[in-house]
Design an enzyme around this catalytic site. Structure first.
Site, PDB file in Angstrom:
ATOM      1  N   ILE A   9       0.862  -1.195   0.000  1.00 30.21           N
ATOM      2  CA  ILE A   9       0.000   0.000   0.000  1.00 30.21           C
ATOM      3  C   ILE A   9       0.899   1.247   0.000  1.00 30.21           C
ATOM      4  O   ILE A   9       1.724   1.394   0.902  1.00 30.21           O
ATOM      5  CB  ILE A   9      -0.913   0.051   1.248  1.00 30.21           C
ATOM      6  CG1 ILE A   9      -1.696  -1.250   1.412  1.00 30.21           C
ATOM      7  CG2 ILE A   9      -1.845   1.252   1.165  1.00 30.21           C
ATOM      8  CD1 ILE A   9      -2.518  -1.306   2.703  1.00 30.21           C
TER       9      ILE A   9
ATOM     10  N   LYS B 240       5.518   0.075  12.780  1.00 31.81           N
ATOM     11  CA  LYS B 240       4.931   0.732  11.596  1.00 31.81           C
ATOM     12  C   LYS B 240       4.220   2.038  11.972  1.00 31.81           C
ATOM     13  O   LYS B 240       4.370   3.051  11.289  1.00 31.81           O
ATOM     14  CB  LYS B 240       3.969  -0.240  10.908  1.00 31.81           C
ATOM     15  CG  LYS B 240       4.683  -1.459  10.304  1.00 31.81           C
ATOM     16  CD  LYS B 240       3.694  -2.549   9.900  1.00 31.81           C
ATOM     17  CE  LYS B 240       4.397  -3.758   9.310  1.00 31.81           C
ATOM     18  NZ  LYS B 240       3.515  -4.941   9.185  1.00 31.81           N
TER      19      LYS B 240
HETATM   20  N1  HSE Z   1       4.310 -10.034   9.627  1.00 31.46           N
HETATM   21  C1  HSE Z   1       3.852  -8.864   8.954  1.00 31.46           C
HETATM   22  C2  HSE Z   1       2.330  -8.881   8.991  1.00 31.46           C
HETATM   23  C3  HSE Z   1       4.357  -8.832   7.533  1.00 31.46           C
HETATM   24  O1  HSE Z   1       1.750  -9.883   9.423  1.00 31.46           O
HETATM   25  O2  HSE Z   1       1.716  -7.901   8.603  1.00 31.46           O
HETATM   26  C4  HSE Z   1       4.853  -7.563   6.963  1.00 31.46           C
HETATM   27  O3  HSE Z   1       5.246  -6.573   7.806  1.00 31.46           O
END
Ligand code: HSE
Length: 437
Positions: free
Chosen positions: A137, A206
């Site tokens: 995204i 994130k």
């Molecule tokens: N382990 C991460 C998720 C993958 O499940 O979103 C990518 O960051």
């Protein structure tokens, strides 16, 4: 015609091999967009055979990442090995050697981003990391460029596909947490260490990065409040449904007059919201900004080709920006470095939100009155309530309350007193509620 942009790939696992694939499959289209080719000139991977199979005959293959980052035939290093230690040394070595860096490493940037961005600025090279947040995204580009006219009020995202898959399966199939986690691991959704997923750490990495770009603040992962999904039960998911809500693991960054909220936790969202209907491993990020209002970005948050799409988009951005004067580059955190403000991240006790509270109580007169009295004493007003009667199998009744918005510190004090009541059994379950209207 310009010379090709020359790329070293460090790590050719899932995302690295996808990157080779996208660059090969879409080479002509990419050249039409950039004006010249993007070529892989070197690959470093411990598995040199795999690297050789993926690469063209003229690509330099090495099992030593530090060897490729200094090569003269490399303009950009793509770091896809993950982790904090070697990856950090490697990224700093690449910057020191004057190479641009593309990385999918959210953990590295959420923890060491400020140091890495400062090093890159000193060397006048770019660090791009679209693949680090929500996979394919293009939400980083949206925040840095598409929403650049706005003051951003909040970002709320389903940014861990593993957790979203687990919660979707628990709701749809009524399966317990442990069983669905095993499925997620078998399907390859979870990180190498699944605790990063299920304890909310990956989502916190994130949202930390998104908060920095949304508000122009340093990365402050260490101040994020993080709560995972391991304590959620099927009962909570079902009670939430009854009340008209879905339970999602949300990463939330909100700017308030007092500071910035930075938090990851299971959250009840009204089922009618678009974001509440994001299911399975898909990701979605809702951004509320003062000029445009709410915007929602949806797509694959992981996987070889979707994540490679983001890596290659960063390579394209670098290829274009290399041709332009330094001053025309989009700043790494969306704000000029002198515009980054050291705004405080608020302690979670100061967060204002609504709450779902579930408690097991004796089924006798006056118990509910005791509980609601304690809530009222702490300025907490009730919006809705359901009760499940005691049964032959379960001696206690279960009460589920939804509160109006209130201060978390007040809720903590009320919970402590409610749990101390003789008629209340076991710890109370508390889940935050966000209206996202
Ligand atoms: N382990 C991460 C998720 C993958 O499940 O979103 C990518 O960051």
């Amino acid at each position: 015609m310009n010379k090709p942009l020359r790329v070293a790939l460090v790590g050719v696992g899932t995302v690295g091999s996808g990157t080779v694939n996208v660059l090969n499959t879409n080479a002509a289209e990419i050249e039409r967009r950039v004006g010249f080719p993007i070529r892989i000139t070197a690959i470093a991977d411990l598995n040199t055979e795999r690297a050789r199979e993926l690469a063209g005959a003229d690509v330099h293959i090495s099992n030593d990442a530090f060897d490729v980052v200094k090569r003269d035939d490399v303009d950009v290093v793509v770091e896809l090995i993950g982790g904090y230690t070697v990856a950090k040394q490697l990224v700093l070595a690449a910057i020191e050697a004057g190479k641009h860096v593309v990385t999918a490493n959210k953990a590295l940037l959420a923890v060491h981003g400020d140091e890495i961005f400062a090093a890159a600025q000193a060397k006048q090279v770019m660090v791009a990391f679209e693949a680090a947040v929500a996979g394919g995204i293009p939400v980083i580009k949206a925040i840095k460029e598409g929403l650049a006219a706005n003051q951003i009020e909040y970002v709320a995202g389903i940014i861990n596909g593993t957790c979203n898959f687990i919660l979707s399966e628990m709701r749809d199939k009524g399966l317990p947490f442990g069983e669905v986690l095993a499925q997620a691991q078998a399907l390859g959704y979870a990180e190498a260490d699944p605790t990063f997923d299920i304890e909310g750490i990956d989502a916190a990495h994130k949202i930390t990065l998104l908060s920095s770009m949304a508000f122009g603040i340093p990365v402050q992962f260490e101040k994020a409040y993080i709560e995972g999904i391991t304590k959620l039960t099927r009962d909570d998911i079902q009670f939430a449904e009854q009340l008209g809500y879905r339970v999602k693991l949300l990463g939330i960054a909100r700017k308030t007059a007092q500071g910035v909220e930075l938090r990851v936790h299971p959250t009840l969202i009204p089922a009618k919201r678009l974001i509440a209907n994001v299911e399975g491993v898909m990701n979605a990020v809702l951004v509320k900004a003062n000029a445009v209002g709410p915007t929602l970005y949806y797509g694959a948050g992981a996987g070889s080709m979707p994540t490679a799409s983001a890596v290659v988009a960063d390579l394209i951005e670098i290829a274009r920006a290399c041709q332009a004067p330094l001053s025309s580059r989009v700043p790494v955190l969306a704000f000029q470095s002198q515009g980054i403000e050291a705004v405080d991240v608020l302690p979670v006790a100061q967060v204002v939100t609504a709450y779902y509270l579930r408690l097991a109580v004796d089924d006798k007169p006056g118990v509910l009155a005791e509980v609601t009295r304690l809530l009222a004493d702490h300025h907490i007003s009730i919006e809705a309530m359901i009760q499940r009667q005691a049964t032959a199998e379960q001696e206690t009744a279960e009460i589920v309350l939804l509160t109006h918005r209130c201060v978390e510190g007040d809720v903590n004090k009320a919970i402590e007193k409610i749990e101390a009541l003789a008629s209340v059994h076991g710890p109370l379950t508390r889940i935050r509620v966000e209206d996202l209207s």
